[in-house]
Design a protein around this motif. Structure first.
Motif, PDB file in Angstrom:
ATOM      1  N   ASN A 190      51.397  57.094  45.221  1.00 20.34           N
ATOM      2  CA  ASN A 190      51.718  55.847  45.918  1.00 20.34           C
ATOM      3  C   ASN A 190      50.457  55.174  46.449  1.00 20.34           C
ATOM      4  O   ASN A 190      50.303  53.950  46.362  1.00 20.34           O
ATOM      5  CB  ASN A 190      52.693  56.126  47.054  1.00 20.34           C
ATOM      6  N   ASP A 191      49.543  55.965  46.998  1.00 17.35           N
ATOM      7  CA  ASP A 191      48.282  55.397  47.492  1.00 17.35           C
ATOM      8  C   ASP A 191      47.471  54.794  46.346  1.00 17.35           C
ATOM      9  O   ASP A 191      46.883  53.710  46.476  1.00 17.35           O
ATOM     10  CB  ASP A 191      47.454  56.475  48.197  1.00 17.35           C
ATOM     11  N   ALA A 192      47.431  55.499  45.217  1.00 12.14           N
ATOM     12  CA  ALA A 192      46.713  54.971  44.053  1.00 12.14           C
ATOM     13  C   ALA A 192      47.370  53.699  43.539  1.00 12.14           C
ATOM     14  O   ALA A 192      46.692  52.753  43.107  1.00 12.14           O
ATOM     15  CB  ALA A 192      46.661  56.030  42.952  1.00 12.14           C
ATOM     16  N   LEU A 193      48.683  53.668  43.590  1.00  5.92           N
ATOM     17  CA  LEU A 193      49.418  52.479  43.150  1.00  5.92           C
ATOM     18  C   LEU A 193      49.061  51.269  44.004  1.00  5.92           C
ATOM     19  O   LEU A 193      48.873  50.159  43.485  1.00  5.92           O
ATOM     20  CB  LEU A 193      50.920  52.748  43.199  1.00  5.92           C
ATOM     21  N   ILE A 194      48.980  51.468  45.296  1.00  5.11           N
ATOM     22  CA  ILE A 194      48.609  50.364  46.195  1.00  5.11           C
ATOM     23  C   ILE A 194      47.253  49.796  45.795  1.00  5.11           C
ATOM     24  O   ILE A 194      47.051  48.573  45.742  1.00  5.11           O
ATOM     25  CB  ILE A 194      48.609  50.844  47.656  1.00  5.11           C
ATOM     26  N   ASP A 195      46.316  50.672  45.482  1.00  9.27           N
ATOM     27  CA  ASP A 195      44.990  50.224  45.051  1.00  9.27           C
ATOM     28  C   ASP A 195      45.069  49.420  43.755  1.00  9.27           C
ATOM     29  O   ASP A 195      44.417  48.380  43.604  1.00  9.27           O
ATOM     30  CB  ASP A 195      44.054  51.414  44.868  1.00  9.27           C
ATOM     31  N   VAL A 196      45.870  49.905  42.796  1.00  9.55           N
ATOM     32  CA  VAL A 196      45.996  49.198  41.519  1.00  9.55           C
ATOM     33  C   VAL A 196      46.647  47.835  41.719  1.00  9.55           C
ATOM     34  O   VAL A 196      46.195  46.829  41.153  1.00  9.55           O
ATOM     35  CB  VAL A 196      46.804  50.039  40.508  1.00  9.55           C
ATOM     36  N   LEU A 197      47.694  47.780  42.525  1.00  5.55           N
ATOM     37  CA  LEU A 197      48.377  46.508  42.766  1.00  5.55           C
ATOM     38  C   LEU A 197      47.464  45.510  43.469  1.00  5.55           C
ATOM     39  O   LEU A 197      47.470  44.315  43.155  1.00  5.55           O
ATOM     40  CB  LEU A 197      49.642  46.744  43.596  1.00  5.55           C
ATOM     41  N   ARG A 198      46.670  46.002  44.407  1.00  9.01           N
ATOM     42  CA  ARG A 198      45.701  45.127  45.071  1.00  9.01           C
ATOM     43  C   ARG A 198      44.680  44.609  44.074  1.00  9.01           C
ATOM     44  O   ARG A 198      44.289  43.429  44.119  1.00  9.01           O
ATOM     45  CB  ARG A 198      45.022  45.871  46.207  1.00  9.01           C
ATOM     46  N   GLY A 199      44.248  45.486  43.174  1.00 11.10           N
ATOM     47  CA  GLY A 199      43.303  45.063  42.151  1.00 11.10           C
ATOM     48  C   GLY A 199      43.894  44.007  41.235  1.00 11.10           C
ATOM     49  O   GLY A 199      43.223  43.035  40.863  1.00 11.10           O
ATOM     50  N   GLN A 200      45.160  44.187  40.862  1.00 17.32           N
ATOM     51  CA  GLN A 200      45.830  43.187  40.033  1.00 17.32           C
ATOM     52  C   GLN A 200      45.914  41.844  40.756  1.00 17.32           C
ATOM     53  O   GLN A 200      45.673  40.788  40.156  1.00 17.32           O
ATOM     54  CB  GLN A 200      47.237  43.662  39.651  1.00 17.32           C
ATOM     55  N   ALA A 201      46.254  41.892  42.040  1.00 15.62           N
ATOM     56  CA  ALA A 201      46.380  40.657  42.823  1.00 15.62           C
ATOM     57  C   ALA A 201      45.037  39.951  42.932  1.00 15.62           C
ATOM     58  O   ALA A 201      44.952  38.720  42.818  1.00 15.62           O
ATOM     59  CB  ALA A 201      46.946  40.975  44.198  1.00 15.62           C
ATOM     60  N   GLU A 202      43.978  40.712  43.165  1.00 14.54           N
ATOM     61  CA  GLU A 202      42.660  40.116  43.275  1.00 14.54           C
ATOM     62  C   GLU A 202      42.211  39.503  41.957  1.00 14.54           C
ATOM     63  O   GLU A 202      41.625  38.412  41.929  1.00 14.54           O
ATOM     64  CB  GLU A 202      41.644  41.176  43.746  1.00 14.54           C
ATOM     65  N   SER A 203      42.488  40.207  40.859  1.00 14.52           N
ATOM     66  CA  SER A 203      42.133  39.681  39.554  1.00 14.52           C
ATOM     67  C   SER A 203      42.877  38.376  39.265  1.00 14.52           C
ATOM     68  O   SER A 203      42.295  37.421  38.741  1.00 14.52           O
ATOM     69  CB  SER A 203      42.448  40.721  38.470  1.00 14.52           C
ATOM     70  N   ALA A 204      44.177  38.361  39.635  1.00 14.10           N
ATOM     71  CA  ALA A 204      44.959  37.149  39.434  1.00 14.10           C
ATOM     72  C   ALA A 204      44.416  35.998  40.287  1.00 14.10           C
ATOM     73  O   ALA A 204      44.372  34.846  39.853  1.00 14.10           O
ATOM     74  CB  ALA A 204      46.421  37.420  39.781  1.00 14.10           C
ATOM     75  N   ARG A 205      43.980  36.312  41.498  1.00 17.00           N
ATOM     76  CA  ARG A 205      43.418  35.267  42.381  1.00 17.00           C
ATOM     77  C   ARG A 205      42.151  34.693  41.792  1.00 17.00           C
ATOM     78  O   ARG A 205      41.944  33.466  41.786  1.00 17.00           O
ATOM     79  CB  ARG A 205      43.151  35.852  43.764  1.00 17.00           C
ATOM     80  N   LEU A 206      41.292  35.571  41.282  1.00 14.74           N
ATOM     81  CA  LEU A 206      40.006  35.116  40.752  1.00 14.74           C
ATOM     82  C   LEU A 206      40.163  34.310  39.462  1.00 14.74           C
ATOM     83  O   LEU A 206      39.383  33.417  39.186  1.00 14.74           O
ATOM     84  CB  LEU A 206      39.092  36.318  40.499  1.00 14.74           C
ATOM     85  N   THR A 207      41.173  34.646  38.690  1.00 12.79           N
ATOM     86  CA  THR A 207      41.385  33.935  37.420  1.00 12.79           C
ATOM     87  C   THR A 207      42.335  32.779  37.553  1.00 12.79           C
ATOM     88  O   THR A 207      42.553  32.033  36.587  1.00 12.79           O
ATOM     89  CB  THR A 207      41.914  34.905  36.347  1.00 12.79           C
ATOM     90  N   GLY A 208      42.936  32.651  38.746  1.00  5.49           N
ATOM     91  CA  GLY A 208      43.862  31.536  38.979  1.00  5.49           C
ATOM     92  C   GLY A 208      45.214  31.699  38.335  1.00  5.49           C
ATOM     93  O   GLY A 208      45.948  30.728  38.153  1.00  5.49           O
ATOM     94  N   VAL A 209      45.549  32.957  37.991  1.00  5.97           N
ATOM     95  CA  VAL A 209      46.838  33.228  37.360  1.00  5.97           C
ATOM     96  C   VAL A 209      47.875  33.465  38.444  1.00  5.97           C
ATOM     97  O   VAL A 209      47.682  34.278  39.349  1.00  5.97           O
ATOM     98  CB  VAL A 209      46.755  34.466  36.437  1.00  5.97           C
ATOM     99  N   THR A 210      48.996  32.761  38.337  1.00  7.48           N
ATOM    100  CA  THR A 210      50.093  32.940  39.292  1.00  7.48           C
ATOM    101  C   THR A 210      51.135  33.856  38.684  1.00  7.48           C
ATOM    102  O   THR A 210      51.582  33.619  37.569  1.00  7.48           O
ATOM    103  CB  THR A 210      50.729  31.588  39.642  1.00  7.48           C
ATOM    104  N   ARG A 211      51.509  34.879  39.447  1.00  6.97           N
ATOM    105  CA  ARG A 211      52.519  35.805  38.959  1.00  6.97           C
ATOM    106  C   ARG A 211      53.725  35.792  39.878  1.00  6.97           C
ATOM    107  O   ARG A 211      53.631  35.492  41.036  1.00  6.97           O
ATOM    108  CB  ARG A 211      51.942  37.233  38.913  1.00  6.97           C
TER     109      ARG A 211
END
Length: 372
Positions: A351-372
């Motif tokens: 679960n802790d690792a998942l939180i890190d991955v989800l945060r990484g996905q969110a940050e990547s989406a923010r930087l690329t301007g992709v809305t999910r």
């Protein structure tokens, strides 16, 4: 995304591993602002104890009113004296029939971090990634007539399929093969069984609609051998109910433990998700059960019912990260040095690792301007 999930923790280690899987789903919901709701229900031995039947009417109604059903495990030795129709496993068969799911998806894969857990050589299992598509509502498990005649010391079961039943599961397998390596192996016993001859003929007819898919046919005995000496030759394996049950369990050798294998049943009114392992009542309540299979089953729920592919991949990445870190439950330790984690501790790590991955996905989406 709104999703209503009926949770049937069931028997033995079912409640322990299910708790960790639902925890992961709650984390995904919280990070994605998804509205997942969870309702608890009874099945199997737990239902017999509480309601006198392995599949209470209330469970059936709740299942059919849900978007997905998550099942832990059913079965306990204390019910072995009951007639088969009254045992916990009868509840599972009744649930499958009620939901109508006919295609059981069982991945079998080799985690590099778990290569030493398999009795097969690392060179044999390296990069193995197989998806079993098992027909789930026909064959010997459901065919009639069936009986054990104690007066005459005879027993019989009936393997029966219709062309329509074979065609619908074959199309699921072909569609999935098209998203993978475009190879499908159909497994039967057409040199002996008329049912298998119909199976092979039907698969060949369906194959005409999928010219991009390479199709091969294997007898079940040959397939069982090749799974152990050359599993990389397989991508999607399509087969009937009994053969699929046996072969997919055999493929647990590739991973090294049934405790890490998930499954999904699709095609019906409501999808059903359950880890491949059993209820293991001998270790229930000790906090040593492996929750990885249940957690990866949650990933399949995200993929197939919630249609949240990125989140499903995030769960799978979290599991890989934790296994690569050396974290192990008792079934995976196999004499290795290091700390053996409890069921809850392994769930926490994932679960802790998942939180890190989800945060990484969110940050990547923010930087690329992709809305999910």
């Amino acid at each position: 995304m709104q999703l209503k999930v009926l949770v049937l923790a069931g028997d033995g280690i079912g409640p322990e591993v299910t708790e960790q899987a639902i925890r992961v789903l709650r984390t995904v919901a919280a990070h994605g602002d998804h509205a997942f709701t969870f309702e608890d229900g009874l099945i199997g031995g737990a239902a017999i104890d509480a309601a006198g039947t392995p599949f209470p009417p209330a469970t059936r109604e709740a299942a059919l009113a849900s978007d997905a059903v998550f099942l832990g495990a059913v079965g306990h030795n204390k019910f072995n004296a009951l007639p088969p129709s009254e045992r916990p496993e009868a509840g599972l068969l009744a649930l499958r029939a009620a939901l109508g799911g006919f295609a059981n998806l069982r991945p079998a894969f080799a985690h590099p971090a778990l290569a030493d857990n398999s009795p097969l050589r690392p060179a044999v299992i390296e990069e193995v990634d197989i998806l079993f598509v098992r027909e789930l509502l026909g064959g010997l498990y459901f065919g009639q007539p069936r009986e054990w005649n104690r007066a005459t010391n005879e027993a019989w079961n009936t393997m029966r399929y219709t062309r329509a039943e074979i065609e619908r599961v074959a199309r699921v397998a072909f569609e999935l093969a098209g998203k993978r390596r475009k190879k499908l192996t159909s497994v039967d016993k057409a040199n002996v069984l008329e049912v298998s001859q119909l199976w092979r003929a039907t698969v060949n007819e369906v194959a005409k609609d999928y010219p991009e898919i390479t199709v091969e046919h294997e007898f079940v005995d040959a397939c069982s051998m090749h799974l152990m000496n050359n599993p990389r030759r397989f991508d999607v394996i399509l087969t009937e109910n009994l053969f699929g049950d046996i072969l997919s369990d055999e493929a647990g050798v590739i991973t090294g433990s049934l405790g890490v294998l998930p499954s999904a049943t699709i095609g019906g009114q409501v999808d059903l998700f359950e880890p491949v392992h059993g209820s293991a009542p001998d270790i229930a309540g000790q906090g040593i059960a492996n929750p990885v299979g249940a957690i990866l089953t949650a990933a399949m729920l995200l993929r197939h019912s919630a249609k949240l592919e990125a989140e499903a991949l995030a769960v799978e990445q979290a599991v890989r990260t934790v296994l690569e870190s050396g974290a192990r439950t008792k079934d995976l330790a196999r004499g290795q040095q290091g700390t053996i984690l409890s069921t809850q501790e392994m769930g926490t790590r994932v679960n802790d690792a998942l939180i890190d991955v989800l945060r990484g996905q969110a940050e990547s989406a923010r930087l690329t301007g992709v809305t999910r």
